[in-house]
Motif scaffolding. Structure first.
Motif, PDB file in Angstrom:
ATOM      1  N   VAL A   5       0.841  -1.201   0.000  1.00 14.45           N
ATOM      2  CA  VAL A   5       0.000   0.000   0.000  1.00 14.45           C
ATOM      3  C   VAL A   5       0.877   1.253   0.000  1.00 14.45           C
ATOM      4  O   VAL A   5       0.586   2.218  -0.713  1.00 14.45           O
ATOM      5  CB  VAL A   5      -0.973  -0.012   1.203  1.00 14.45           C
ATOM      6  N   ALA A   6       1.959   1.238   0.764  1.00 11.93           N
ATOM      7  CA  ALA A   6       2.864   2.393   0.782  1.00 11.93           C
ATOM      8  C   ALA A   6       3.518   2.594  -0.588  1.00 11.93           C
ATOM      9  O   ALA A   6       3.616   3.726  -1.078  1.00 11.93           O
ATOM     10  CB  ALA A   6       3.935   2.203   1.849  1.00 11.93           C
ATOM     11  N   ALA A   7       3.936   1.516  -1.235  1.00 18.71           N
ATOM     12  CA  ALA A   7       4.547   1.629  -2.562  1.00 18.71           C
ATOM     13  C   ALA A   7       3.533   2.147  -3.576  1.00 18.71           C
ATOM     14  O   ALA A   7       3.857   3.002  -4.409  1.00 18.71           O
ATOM     15  CB  ALA A   7       5.092   0.271  -3.003  1.00 18.71           C
ATOM     16  N   TYR A   8       2.309   1.667  -3.514  1.00 20.35           N
ATOM     17  CA  TYR A   8       1.266   2.154  -4.413  1.00 20.35           C
ATOM     18  C   TYR A   8       0.989   3.634  -4.173  1.00 20.35           C
ATOM     19  O   TYR A   8       0.828   4.411  -5.116  1.00 20.35           O
ATOM     20  CB  TYR A   8      -0.015   1.338  -4.221  1.00 20.35           C
ATOM     21  N   GLY A   9       0.961   4.048  -2.911  1.00 20.85           N
ATOM     22  CA  GLY A   9       0.741   5.457  -2.580  1.00 20.85           C
ATOM     23  C   GLY A   9       1.838   6.343  -3.127  1.00 20.85           C
ATOM     24  O   GLY A   9       1.563   7.402  -3.701  1.00 20.85           O
ATOM     25  N   TRP A  10       3.080   5.933  -2.968  1.00 22.82           N
ATOM     26  CA  TRP A  10       4.199   6.708  -3.516  1.00 22.82           C
ATOM     27  C   TRP A  10       4.114   6.771  -5.033  1.00 22.82           C
ATOM     28  O   TRP A  10       4.356   7.810  -5.642  1.00 22.82           O
ATOM     29  CB  TRP A  10       5.548   6.096  -3.098  1.00 22.82           C
ATOM     30  N   TRP A  11       3.786   5.666  -5.681  1.00 20.59           N
ATOM     31  CA  TRP A  11       3.679   5.636  -7.143  1.00 20.59           C
ATOM     32  C   TRP A  11       2.594   6.599  -7.614  1.00 20.59           C
ATOM     33  O   TRP A  11       2.819   7.366  -8.548  1.00 20.59           O
ATOM     34  CB  TRP A  11       3.386   4.202  -7.593  1.00 20.59           C
ATOM     35  N   LYS A  12       1.416   6.576  -6.972  1.00 18.44           N
ATOM     36  CA  LYS A  12       0.334   7.487  -7.350  1.00 18.44           C
ATOM     37  C   LYS A  12       0.740   8.936  -7.102  1.00 18.44           C
ATOM     38  O   LYS A  12       0.455   9.816  -7.905  1.00 18.44           O
ATOM     39  CB  LYS A  12      -0.950   7.174  -6.569  1.00 18.44           C
ATOM     40  N   TRP A  13       1.382   9.205  -5.975  1.00 12.14           N
ATOM     41  CA  TRP A  13       1.816  10.553  -5.620  1.00 12.14           C
ATOM     42  C   TRP A  13       2.727  11.125  -6.709  1.00 12.14           C
ATOM     43  O   TRP A  13       2.518  12.225  -7.199  1.00 12.14           O
ATOM     44  CB  TRP A  13       2.540  10.504  -4.282  1.00 12.14           C
ATOM     45  N   PHE A  14       3.751  10.365  -7.100  1.00 13.32           N
ATOM     46  CA  PHE A  14       4.682  10.840  -8.119  1.00 13.32           C
ATOM     47  C   PHE A  14       4.025  10.909  -9.486  1.00 13.32           C
ATOM     48  O   PHE A  14       4.332  11.791 -10.279  1.00 13.32           O
ATOM     49  CB  PHE A  14       5.935   9.971  -8.166  1.00 13.32           C
ATOM     50  N   LYS A  15       3.125   9.984  -9.783  1.00 10.96           N
ATOM     51  CA  LYS A  15       2.440  10.018 -11.067  1.00 10.96           C
ATOM     52  C   LYS A  15       1.566  11.263 -11.176  1.00 10.96           C
ATOM     53  O   LYS A  15       1.518  11.907 -12.219  1.00 10.96           O
ATOM     54  CB  LYS A  15       1.588   8.758 -11.231  1.00 10.96           C
ATOM     55  N   ILE A  16       0.893  11.624 -10.114  1.00 10.94           N
ATOM     56  CA  ILE A  16       0.016  12.796 -10.125  1.00 10.94           C
ATOM     57  C   ILE A  16       0.829  14.082 -10.172  1.00 10.94           C
ATOM     58  O   ILE A  16       0.581  14.959 -10.990  1.00 10.94           O
ATOM     59  CB  ILE A  16      -0.909  12.782  -8.897  1.00 10.94           C
ATOM     60  N   PHE A  17       1.820  14.217  -9.303  1.00 13.49           N
ATOM     61  CA  PHE A  17       2.535  15.483  -9.194  1.00 13.49           C
ATOM     62  C   PHE A  17       3.602  15.683 -10.253  1.00 13.49           C
ATOM     63  O   PHE A  17       4.139  16.767 -10.383  1.00 13.49           O
ATOM     64  CB  PHE A  17       3.114  15.651  -7.796  1.00 13.49           C
ATOM     65  N   ASN A  18       3.931  14.669 -11.036  1.00  7.96           N
ATOM     66  CA  ASN A  18       4.873  14.844 -12.141  1.00  7.96           C
ATOM     67  C   ASN A  18       4.159  15.064 -13.466  1.00  7.96           C
ATOM     68  O   ASN A  18       4.793  15.092 -14.505  1.00  7.96           O
ATOM     69  CB  ASN A  18       5.819  13.648 -12.244  1.00  7.96           C
ATOM     70  N   SER A  19       2.844  15.231 -13.419  1.00  9.78           N
ATOM     71  CA  SER A  19       2.095  15.538 -14.636  1.00  9.78           C
ATOM     72  C   SER A  19       1.922  17.051 -14.748  1.00  9.78           C
ATOM     73  O   SER A  19       2.236  17.802 -13.826  1.00  9.78           O
ATOM     74  CB  SER A  19       0.726  14.858 -14.591  1.00  9.78           C
ATOM     75  N   ALA A  20       1.414  17.499 -15.882  1.00  4.39           N
ATOM     76  CA  ALA A  20       1.181  18.933 -16.071  1.00  4.39           C
ATOM     77  C   ALA A  20       0.126  19.444 -15.092  1.00  4.39           C
ATOM     78  O   ALA A  20       0.249  20.534 -14.536  1.00  4.39           O
ATOM     79  CB  ALA A  20       0.747  19.205 -17.499  1.00  4.39           C
ATOM     80  N   ASP A  21      -0.910  18.660 -14.868  1.00  3.27           N
ATOM     81  CA  ASP A  21      -1.948  19.076 -13.918  1.00  3.27           C
ATOM     82  C   ASP A  21      -1.406  19.119 -12.493  1.00  3.27           C
ATOM     83  O   ASP A  21      -1.753  19.997 -11.719  1.00  3.27           O
ATOM     84  CB  ASP A  21      -3.152  18.129 -13.980  1.00  3.27           C
ATOM     85  N   GLY A  22      -0.550  18.175 -12.155  1.00  6.40           N
ATOM     86  CA  GLY A  22       0.036  18.161 -10.818  1.00  6.40           C
ATOM     87  C   GLY A  22       0.944  19.351 -10.587  1.00  6.40           C
ATOM     88  O   GLY A  22       0.965  19.934  -9.500  1.00  6.40           O
ATOM     89  N   GLU A  23       1.683  19.716 -11.610  1.00  7.04           N
ATOM     90  CA  GLU A  23       2.544  20.893 -11.484  1.00  7.04           C
ATOM     91  C   GLU A  23       1.704  22.152 -11.300  1.00  7.04           C
ATOM     92  O   GLU A  23       2.016  23.003 -10.466  1.00  7.04           O
ATOM     93  CB  GLU A  23       3.414  21.029 -12.720  1.00  7.04           C
ATOM     94  N   ARG A  24       0.613  22.258 -12.066  1.00 10.52           N
ATOM     95  CA  ARG A  24      -0.266  23.417 -11.935  1.00 10.52           C
ATOM     96  C   ARG A  24      -0.921  23.443 -10.548  1.00 10.52           C
ATOM     97  O   ARG A  24      -1.005  24.485  -9.917  1.00 10.52           O
ATOM     98  CB  ARG A  24      -1.335  23.383 -13.033  1.00 10.52           C
ATOM     99  N   TYR A  25      -1.331  22.279 -10.049  1.00 10.06           N
ATOM    100  CA  TYR A  25      -1.942  22.204  -8.723  1.00 10.06           C
ATOM    101  C   TYR A  25      -0.947  22.610  -7.635  1.00 10.06           C
ATOM    102  O   TYR A  25      -1.267  23.411  -6.764  1.00 10.06           O
ATOM    103  CB  TYR A  25      -2.452  20.790  -8.456  1.00 10.06           C
TER     104      TYR A  25
END
Length: 67
Positions: A17-37
């Motif tokens: 669960v921790a690995a999945y959380g980290w993967w989702k976190w980086f996937k979201i915040f390394n996108s264009a929308d994540g950068e804008r957010y």
């Protein structure tokens, strides 16, 4: 002697669960929308100035240039 199987399963589940959380976190915040957010969170929302605020800013600016 091995540990209790439920302890091993619980630890593996927590790690998964921790690995999945980290993967989702980086996937979201390394996108264009994540950068804008993240930029919006850092800078705050864009709020247009009221006419009174614009007038106060103009007065401060003129006071600064007069000195």
């Amino acid at each position: 002697m091995l540990a209790d199987p439920w302890v091993v399963i619980t630890i593996l589940a927590i790690v998964a669960v921790a690995a999945y959380g980290w993967w989702k976190w980086f996937k979201i915040f390394n996108s264009a929308d994540g950068e804008r957010y993240s930029r919006a969170v850092t800078q705050g929302p864009l709020v247009p100035l009221s006419p009174e605020d614009i007038e106060a800013d103009a007065k401060r600016r003129s006071d600064r240039t007069a000195n």
